[in-house]
Design an enzyme around this catalytic site. Sequence first.
Site, PDB file in Angstrom:
ATOM      1  CG  ASP A   1       7.446  -5.421  11.469  1.00  0.00           C
ATOM      2  OD1 ASP A   1       8.243  -4.853  12.172  1.00  0.00           O
ATOM      3  OD2 ASP A   1       6.954  -4.500  10.515  1.00  0.00           O
ATOM      4  CG  ASP A  61       6.627  -1.791   7.780  1.00  0.00           C
ATOM      5  OD1 ASP A  61       7.396  -2.678   8.101  1.00  0.00           O
ATOM      6  OD2 ASP A  61       6.381  -0.584   8.416  1.00  0.00           O
TER       7      ASP A  61
END
Length: 162
Positions: free
Chosen positions: A135, A116
């Site tokens: 995401d 991330d």
Amino acid sequence: MAWPWLLAGVILVADQVTKILVQAALAPGAGVVLVPDLLNLVHAHNRGVAFGMLSGLGGWQVPLLAAVTGVVIVVLGVWLFRLGRTEAGTRLALGLIIGGALGNLIDRVRLGYVVDFVDVHWQEVYHYPAFNVADSAITVGAVVLVGVLIREERAARRDRAG
């Protein structure tokens, strides 16, 4: 009818390229301020699911999450394959979700975690969990899918009413 698969491929490539660039530029845990008190570029590892849930379970969850993701991709792929040409909203949503799911699945299988890197926050008051292109695609796809389902339900109610 191939455009949702192309979209999934574009999402997958964008996700993997951005993760590779972040990994090359930043050490794990490091970050760079892009917009003070609002946006950072970080290099975070997520062994769990959304918002880091299940990440502190010792690692056993990673193969389970990968397997579940694989099953979801297959189910959504079959759904997409069976859709009619007129269901563009659903096709868009499924293309986004499949592309994002593939991007995160590759990370889980290859690395044992998902990379991330987008860190949104408001000063030190609020911190949203770090996320990535995959995401974002999954989230946008889910919102589109919910919108399509709501629209279809309203149309079905109108048809039944009159």
